[in-house]
Design a protein around this motif. Structure first.
Motif, PDB file in Angstrom:
ATOM      1  N   GLY A  96     -11.979  -5.344 -15.492  1.00 57.87           N
ATOM      2  CA  GLY A  96     -11.960  -6.381 -16.516  1.00 57.87           C
ATOM      3  C   GLY A  96     -11.164  -7.569 -16.023  1.00 57.87           C
ATOM      4  O   GLY A  96     -11.389  -8.096 -14.932  1.00 57.87           O
ATOM      5  N   ASP A  97     -10.190  -7.992 -16.855  1.00 58.51           N
ATOM      6  CA  ASP A  97      -9.336  -9.114 -16.464  1.00 58.51           C
ATOM      7  C   ASP A  97      -8.142  -8.668 -15.650  1.00 58.51           C
ATOM      8  O   ASP A  97      -7.356  -9.499 -15.178  1.00 58.51           O
ATOM      9  CB  ASP A  97      -8.844  -9.861 -17.711  1.00 58.51           C
ATOM     10  N   ASP A  98      -7.954  -7.373 -15.501  1.00 60.65           N
ATOM     11  CA  ASP A  98      -6.807  -6.838 -14.775  1.00 60.65           C
ATOM     12  C   ASP A  98      -7.258  -6.266 -13.432  1.00 60.65           C
ATOM     13  O   ASP A  98      -8.442  -6.268 -13.096  1.00 60.65           O
ATOM     14  CB  ASP A  98      -6.106  -5.761 -15.606  1.00 60.65           C
ATOM     15  N   GLU A  99      -6.286  -5.750 -12.711  1.00 59.30           N
ATOM     16  CA  GLU A  99      -6.549  -5.129 -11.424  1.00 59.30           C
ATOM     17  C   GLU A  99      -6.091  -3.672 -11.467  1.00 59.30           C
ATOM     18  O   GLU A  99      -5.042  -3.356 -12.030  1.00 59.30           O
ATOM     19  CB  GLU A  99      -5.783  -5.851 -10.298  1.00 59.30           C
ATOM     20  N   ALA A 100      -6.883  -2.797 -10.874  1.00 59.83           N
ATOM     21  CA  ALA A 100      -6.488  -1.393 -10.782  1.00 59.83           C
ATOM     22  C   ALA A 100      -5.353  -1.258  -9.771  1.00 59.83           C
ATOM     23  O   ALA A 100      -5.317  -1.969  -8.768  1.00 59.83           O
ATOM     24  CB  ALA A 100      -7.677  -0.544 -10.360  1.00 59.83           C
ATOM     25  N   ILE A 101      -4.432  -0.364 -10.028  1.00 54.95           N
ATOM     26  CA  ILE A 101      -3.332  -0.084  -9.112  1.00 54.95           C
ATOM     27  C   ILE A 101      -3.699   1.157  -8.300  1.00 54.95           C
ATOM     28  O   ILE A 101      -4.052   2.203  -8.862  1.00 54.95           O
ATOM     29  CB  ILE A 101      -2.012   0.133  -9.863  1.00 54.95           C
ATOM     30  N   VAL A 102      -3.643   1.038  -6.974  1.00 55.81           N
ATOM     31  CA  VAL A 102      -4.015   2.142  -6.094  1.00 55.81           C
ATOM     32  C   VAL A 102      -2.844   2.463  -5.174  1.00 55.81           C
ATOM     33  O   VAL A 102      -1.874   1.696  -5.069  1.00 55.81           O
ATOM     34  CB  VAL A 102      -5.269   1.801  -5.260  1.00 55.81           C
ATOM     35  N   HIS A 103      -2.944   3.608  -4.519  1.00 58.76           N
ATOM     36  CA  HIS A 103      -1.900   4.039  -3.599  1.00 58.76           C
ATOM     37  C   HIS A 103      -2.550   4.551  -2.326  1.00 58.76           C
ATOM     38  O   HIS A 103      -3.465   5.380  -2.373  1.00 58.76           O
ATOM     39  CB  HIS A 103      -1.025   5.127  -4.224  1.00 58.76           C
ATOM     40  N   TYR A 104      -2.091   4.057  -1.199  1.00 58.42           N
ATOM     41  CA  TYR A 104      -2.615   4.442   0.111  1.00 58.42           C
ATOM     42  C   TYR A 104      -2.347   5.921   0.362  1.00 58.42           C
ATOM     43  O   TYR A 104      -1.239   6.408   0.166  1.00 58.42           O
ATOM     44  CB  TYR A 104      -1.931   3.596   1.188  1.00 58.42           C
ATOM     45  N   ASP A 105      -3.390   6.644   0.801  1.00 55.16           N
ATOM     46  CA  ASP A 105      -3.204   8.063   1.104  1.00 55.16           C
ATOM     47  C   ASP A 105      -3.693   8.398   2.504  1.00 55.16           C
ATOM     48  O   ASP A 105      -4.072   9.529   2.799  1.00 55.16           O
ATOM     49  CB  ASP A 105      -3.918   8.943   0.072  1.00 55.16           C
TER      50      ASP A 105
ATOM     51  N   ALA B 270       2.649  -3.999   6.110  1.00 54.30           N
ATOM     52  CA  ALA B 270       2.561  -3.524   4.726  1.00 54.30           C
ATOM     53  C   ALA B 270       3.255  -2.170   4.636  1.00 54.30           C
ATOM     54  O   ALA B 270       3.141  -1.349   5.558  1.00 54.30           O
ATOM     55  CB  ALA B 270       1.098  -3.394   4.295  1.00 54.30           C
ATOM     56  N   ILE B 271       3.992  -1.950   3.542  1.00 47.09           N
ATOM     57  CA  ILE B 271       4.651  -0.672   3.299  1.00 47.09           C
ATOM     58  C   ILE B 271       3.908   0.024   2.170  1.00 47.09           C
ATOM     59  O   ILE B 271       3.931  -0.414   1.018  1.00 47.09           O
ATOM     60  CB  ILE B 271       6.141  -0.861   2.941  1.00 47.09           C
ATOM     61  N   VAL B 272       3.200   1.108   2.520  1.00 44.28           N
ATOM     62  CA  VAL B 272       2.354   1.823   1.561  1.00 44.28           C
ATOM     63  C   VAL B 272       2.453   3.326   1.813  1.00 44.28           C
ATOM     64  O   VAL B 272       2.688   3.744   2.951  1.00 44.28           O
ATOM     65  CB  VAL B 272       0.889   1.362   1.688  1.00 44.28           C
ATOM     66  N   PRO B 273       2.244   4.143   0.805  1.00 41.56           N
ATOM     67  CA  PRO B 273       2.289   3.798  -0.620  1.00 41.56           C
ATOM     68  C   PRO B 273       3.711   3.420  -1.023  1.00 41.56           C
ATOM     69  O   PRO B 273       4.671   3.757  -0.341  1.00 41.56           O
ATOM     70  CB  PRO B 273       1.830   5.093  -1.287  1.00 41.56           C
ATOM     71  N   ASN B 274       3.833   2.745  -2.123  1.00 43.81           N
ATOM     72  CA  ASN B 274       5.141   2.310  -2.595  1.00 43.81           C
ATOM     73  C   ASN B 274       5.180   2.402  -4.113  1.00 43.81           C
ATOM     74  O   ASN B 274       4.153   2.595  -4.770  1.00 43.81           O
ATOM     75  CB  ASN B 274       5.435   0.888  -2.119  1.00 43.81           C
ATOM     76  N   ASP B 275       6.371   2.287  -4.673  1.00 43.82           N
ATOM     77  CA  ASP B 275       6.536   2.456  -6.113  1.00 43.82           C
ATOM     78  C   ASP B 275       6.028   1.261  -6.910  1.00 43.82           C
ATOM     79  O   ASP B 275       5.841   1.360  -8.127  1.00 43.82           O
ATOM     80  CB  ASP B 275       8.018   2.711  -6.441  1.00 43.82           C
ATOM     81  N   ALA B 276       5.795   0.131  -6.248  1.00 46.69           N
ATOM     82  CA  ALA B 276       5.264  -1.038  -6.960  1.00 46.69           C
ATOM     83  C   ALA B 276       3.760  -0.912  -7.176  1.00 46.69           C
ATOM     84  O   ALA B 276       3.208  -1.491  -8.111  1.00 46.69           O
ATOM     85  CB  ALA B 276       5.586  -2.319  -6.184  1.00 46.69           C
ATOM     86  N   GLY B 277       3.071  -0.139  -6.323  1.00 42.13           N
ATOM     87  CA  GLY B 277       1.616   0.000  -6.416  1.00 42.13           C
ATOM     88  C   GLY B 277       0.895  -1.144  -5.733  1.00 42.13           C
ATOM     89  O   GLY B 277       1.417  -2.259  -5.621  1.00 42.13           O
ATOM     90  N   GLU B 278      -0.321  -0.871  -5.275  1.00 42.03           N
ATOM     91  CA  GLU B 278      -1.114  -1.873  -4.570  1.00 42.03           C
ATOM     92  C   GLU B 278      -2.245  -2.375  -5.464  1.00 42.03           C
ATOM     93  O   GLU B 278      -2.774  -1.633  -6.284  1.00 42.03           O
ATOM     94  CB  GLU B 278      -1.722  -1.266  -3.301  1.00 42.03           C
ATOM     95  N   ILE B 279      -2.597  -3.644  -5.275  1.00 36.54           N
ATOM     96  CA  ILE B 279      -3.680  -4.257  -6.037  1.00 36.54           C
ATOM     97  C   ILE B 279      -4.998  -3.707  -5.518  1.00 36.54           C
ATOM     98  O   ILE B 279      -5.321  -3.816  -4.330  1.00 36.54           O
ATOM     99  CB  ILE B 279      -3.649  -5.787  -5.921  1.00 36.54           C
ATOM    100  N   GLY B 280      -5.780  -3.110  -6.414  1.00 37.39           N
ATOM    101  CA  GLY B 280      -7.056  -2.525  -6.037  1.00 37.39           C
ATOM    102  C   GLY B 280      -8.224  -3.303  -6.592  1.00 37.39           C
ATOM    103  O   GLY B 280      -8.211  -4.540  -6.645  1.00 37.39           O
ATOM    104  N   SER B 281      -9.251  -2.599  -7.060  1.00 36.73           N
ATOM    105  CA  SER B 281     -10.462  -3.235  -7.571  1.00 36.73           C
ATOM    106  C   SER B 281     -10.215  -3.843  -8.941  1.00 36.73           C
ATOM    107  O   SER B 281      -9.393  -3.351  -9.725  1.00 36.73           O
ATOM    108  CB  SER B 281     -11.587  -2.199  -7.664  1.00 36.73           C
ATOM    109  N   PRO B 282     -10.929  -4.925  -9.287  1.00 31.96           N
ATOM    110  CA  PRO B 282     -10.793  -5.524 -10.614  1.00 31.96           C
ATOM    111  C   PRO B 282     -11.275  -4.576 -11.707  1.00 31.96           C
ATOM    112  O   PRO B 282     -12.280  -3.878 -11.549  1.00 31.96           O
ATOM    113  CB  PRO B 282     -11.683  -6.769 -10.540  1.00 31.96           C
TER     114      PRO B 282
END
Length: 906
Positions: free
Chosen positions: A493-502, A479-491
């Motif tokens: 609602g119907d969407d997913e939060a975008i997180v970044h590895y630190d 995995a390449i993190v953090p990245n400009d696409a963002g990572e799928i985090g916690s739900p």
């Protein structure tokens, strides 16, 4: 013009070939080395990486230099003699001899190199053993027969055996080479009627005696190999009367006569004193070797001297085998206690100690919980729980045994259309926290969750921080993190939060040069061409913790059950590791080929940063101590482990299973009892489906070691060989000062103690339980019986078995429905442990009353008849006829009414 064109084409072709060769070399050698270097650097193990890389060459260079120096010195000594013939009065002959001698002298160095390298090559192949030999130290424990330190057998003997063979080959080659030089010189001197100088004969004699001494050394090493003799199996392992009283003296005689033969030969050749003495001692040497290897003679001694008095003859050697085997497997400190069972078991359902113990009974099977967790707490289709772990935590001030599982990402569960490069390597990068339940649950109730949901939350005050799982048990791609696409985090609602590895895990991939090397390493051009990386991007790989650990320390044997720990600082994996050897004296090997094992290391892997830390848990182990000296700074004391993690270390299953398998035979520490094998144990058989299978160790929280203090214990029930009743409970402690202590609670051999298989038979004979199972089966559900738990309680053994219901359709989610509880021959079933305890107390009281009444009836009949009534068969009556179970039908299980007698009443 054509020549110029041809020349240019040749240059171009050569350039292309050179570039291609450079690329191949870069890929095969440079890329792997650089990527590995960066990876170890990210772990803070740069020096360790370089040491492991260089050590093998240093070992090879060391032994090659020793052999090279040895050859060179001897050739130099020979050169001091060779050259005497150059004093010939004939000038032409003298010039020819000088030319030949100069040529030979110039060949000494290259010849020494050519001879040293192949002889030192095996040391390169066995560089790890050589390092253990060089860095090893004394253990302080000696074998009971010869008295050598155990570390000699574990670390030194293998390399001594190898060195003896290598040195013998070197001396034989050297002796032949020097003899050839002197023979050649003697031929030249014979032309001039001159004799070979005396120092040449001294040199050859010294080499010959040294060669004899090395052969003697080989015989002496055979003494130690005798301690792993197998000829006395299956009675015992190791040498016996014949080996120690016949073969061992023959080895000493062989050494003495061989040395005498060598010395007498050298003296005879140099002084020309005759061959009588060398022939005599040579014949004696041959006879001693024949006596050592004469199977016919040794078999005759066994048959006519040992067999008629075998116990007396073999007693000290059986005793040595027992003591060494117990020490080899860490069983020499087992504490044995007799467990006294009560004829009339006392059971109080309201006893506070019993109530506390019932709160920690693991009523769910780990194998069942995996599917339950995925269905109820998977939340998203791509999450899974690769393993369910058992541990203990302080929950609301109470010591609670729990089950927890890590919610990891499983890429195979993503839809095929979503399995593209960006999703797999940039966005779906990590799992989400753990889920946790108490070990004790009730049937027909909602499951209690100590930790649940995404993001993880607890209603019981458990700390939850940094819950992302980047490293775990699932096989994950890089995995390449953090990245400009963002990572799928916690739900959300119907969407997913975008997180970044630190975190600080992985290797920086923030330049074209690094991206190029990693694209070559992973054979993936997308790494180089992607525009989604940034200056903080890091590439995480080797994310399976087992692969990660094995890549760092391939010399450690890993336990098969790593487990995750939730602390205030985040999530951490704990992996137990073992040091093993096949060279412990007088101890038989187990499956796997080793006869020595220690749980020497606790390994911690940060689930977020990927940092791997090693902690020494057994400082008495000579093998791990050698590794500590070999790689300073890698293996740290256990006291340096964070306190929050120390609370969760436990005695591992794999070593315990091995130890109990050995102890089943070697608990008989009296040689005569061991010889008769009158009390061999085996793993108790427990029900699994319709079959009975050998039990596996299980963790249980009890105050068995110290009353009033709960300990996290590893249990194993043992039965007499070929029987189903219970013979012993073997347990190992995990908490505080009790960590690693093993206790064997033995039951009396003249008293019947029900084993799991017999209790299972009582359950099957219970009419009402059987009727309830049949009713559930008819309603489209499948009844599954869980693993039976044995819980020592108040001088008796309490058996608990969960009952699950599972739909027969495609969606199979086991539901905990009932709990069976048995004590002595009383069996009940209820929705919860507390209700079952109340019912069991009533059933035991009822059975006690009936037994007393029957005893009084028998006594009255005997008194009226004037003699005991034998084989009295009464017709069926409500008191002695066919009885039904104490377990109530489903509709009255909670009422405590309408109980019917049990089929197991007296």
């Amino acid at each position: 013009m054509k020549k110029v064109l041809k020349k240019r084409m040749l240059i171009a072709a050569s350039a292309i070939a050179a570039i291609g060769l450079a690329v191949i070399l870069l890929k095969l050698i440079f890329v792997d080395f650089v990527v590995d270097f960066w990876w170890f650097q990210s772990q803070g193990l740069t020096v360790y990486f370089l040491m492991r890389l260089i050590y093998r060459y240093l070992v090879f260079a060391l032994f090659a230099a020793i052999f090279f120096g040895f050859f060179t010195v001897n050739f130099w000594l020979a050169s001091r003699v060779v050259g005497v013939a150059e004093t010939s009065p004939d000038k032409n002959e003298r010039n020819l001899i000088t030319t030949l001698h100069n040529g030979l002298r110039r060949m000494y160095l290259p010849l020494s190199v050519l001879m040293a390298l192949p002889i030192a090559a095996p040391m390169y192949a066995h560089w790890k053993e050589a390092l253990l030999f060089l860095f090893g130290g004394a253990s302080g424990v000696t074998d009971p027969l010869i008295g050598k330190d155990i570390s000699f057998y574990l670390l030194s003997l293998p390399i001594y055996t190898l060195i003896q063979k290598e040195v013998l080959v070197a001396f034989i080659i050297l002796l032949l080479g020097v003899m050839f030089l002197y023979w050649y010189e003697s031929r030249l001197l014979a032309i001039q009627d001159q004799a070979l100088p005396r120092r040449a004969r001294v040199h050859i004699s010294a080499l010959a005696l040294a060669t004899v001494a090395i052969v003697c050394w080989g015989f002496l090493l055979e003494r130690f190999h005798l301690l792993n003799e197998t000829v006395n199996l299956p009675i015992f392992f190791g040498p016996g009367y014949v080996e120690m009283k016949i073969i061992l003296p023959m080895i000493w005689l062989s050494v003495i006569f061989l040395a005498a033969t060598g010395i007498s030969l050298v003296v005879s050749v140099n002084r020309k004193s005759g061959w009588k003495l060398p022939v005599i001692v040579g014949v004696l040497f041959a006879l001693s070797v024949m006596g050592k290897n004469a199977d016919f003679f040794n078999d005759m001694v066994r048959k006519y001297i040992v067999a008629p008095n075998q116990i007396a003859r073999e007693r000290p050697y059986i005793d040595a085998n027992i003591r060494s085997t117990l020490a080899a497997y860490g069983l020499d400190a087992v504490q044995t206690q007799d467990f006294k069972t009560q004829s009339k078991p006392a059971f109080d359902a309201e006893d506070p100690a019993l109530v506390r113990r019932l709160q920690n009974i693991p009523v769910w099977d780990r194998e069942m919980l995996g599917g339950v967790y995925e269905e109820l707490q998977g939340i998203r289709t791509y999450y899974s729980f690769p393993t369910i772990d058992v541990d203990r935590y302080i929950v609301e001030g109470s010591y609670r045994q729990v089950y927890l599982g890590a919610r990891e990402i499983q890429f195979s569960k993503l839809p095929k259309s979503a399995q593209n490069w960006i999703n797999l390597h940039l966005q779906y990068t990590h799992g989400q926290g753990v889920v946790m339940i108490p070990a004790a649950q009730a049937g027909d109730e909602f499951m209690t969750w100590f930790i649940k949901d995404i993001p993880p939350r607890s209603e019981f005050g458990l700390s939850i921080n940094r819950t992302s799982i980047y490293y775990g048990l699932e096989d994950k791609p890089y995995a390449i993190v953090p990245n400009d696409a963002g990572e799928i985090g916690s739900p959300v609602g119907d969407d997913e939060a975008i997180v970044h590895y630190d975190g600080n895990g992985g290797v920086p991939v923030n330049s074209l040069w690094r991206k190029l090397l990693f694209s070559m390493y992973f054979k993936d051009r997308n790494i180089f061409f992607t525009a989604k990386t940034n200056d903080r991007s890091r590439i995480l790989f080797r994310r399976n913790i087992l692969d990660r650990i094995t890549h760092i320390t391939p010399f450690l044997k890993l336990d098969q059950d790593p487990y995750i720990v939730s602390t205030a600082d985040g999530l951490f994996w704990i992996q137990d590791a073992y040091t093993t050897s096949a060279n412990y004296p007088l101890a038989p090997a187990v499956e796997g080929g080793f006869n020595y094992i220690r749980n020497a290391v606790k390994i911690v892997v940060d689930a977020y940063h990927g940092k791997v830390s090693y902690y020494v848990s057994d400082r008495t182990d000579p093998i791990i101590n050698a590794y500590r000296r070999m790689y300073p700074g890698v293996f740290r004391p256990l006291a340096e482990m964070p306190e929050d993690l120390q609370k969760h270390i436990r005695y591992p299953r794999d070593i315990f299973l091995t130890q109990v398998a050995v102890y089943a035979k070697y608990h008989q520490q009296d040689p005569e009892r061991f010889y008769r094998q009158e009390d061999i144990w085996e793993f108790s058989k427990v029900p699994q489906g319709r079959d009975l299978v050998p039990a596996n160790p299980y963790y249980l929280t009890l105050d068995l070691i110290e009353p009033g203090r709960d300990d996290f214990l590893l249990f194993m029930p043992m039965a007499p060989f070929g029987r189903d009743n219970l013979r012993a409970l073997v347990i190992a402690g995990s908490d505080g000062d009790n960590y690693g202590k093993i206790f064997a609670y033995r039951f009396s051999r003249d008293q019947q103690v029900y084993g799991p298989a017999q209790v299972h038979s009582l359950v099957n004979q219970d009419i009402v339980i059987s009727e309830q199972f049949t009713l559930w089966d008819q309603e489209g559900s499948e009844v599954l019986l869980g693993k039976m738990i044995i819980e020592p309680s108040g001088g008796s053994l309490l058996y608990i078995q969960p009952v699950y219901l599972q739909e027969e359709g495609a969606l199979k989610i086991p539901q905990l429905k009932r709990l069976i509880m048995a004590l002595d021959d009383a069996v009940v079933m209820a929705p919860s442990l507390e209700e079952a305890a109340v019912m069991l107390e009533a059933e035991l009281a009822r059975k006690s009353v009936r037994r007393d009444r029957n005893a009084q009836t028998r006594q009255s009949r005997e008194m009226s008849s004037g003699s005991p009534v034998e084989n009295n068969i009464n017709p069926p009556t409500p008191e002695n006829g066919l009885k039904t179970s104490s377990t109530q039908p489903a509709e009255t299980l909670n009422s405590g009414e309408n109980q019917t007698p049990s089929a197991s009443d007296d």
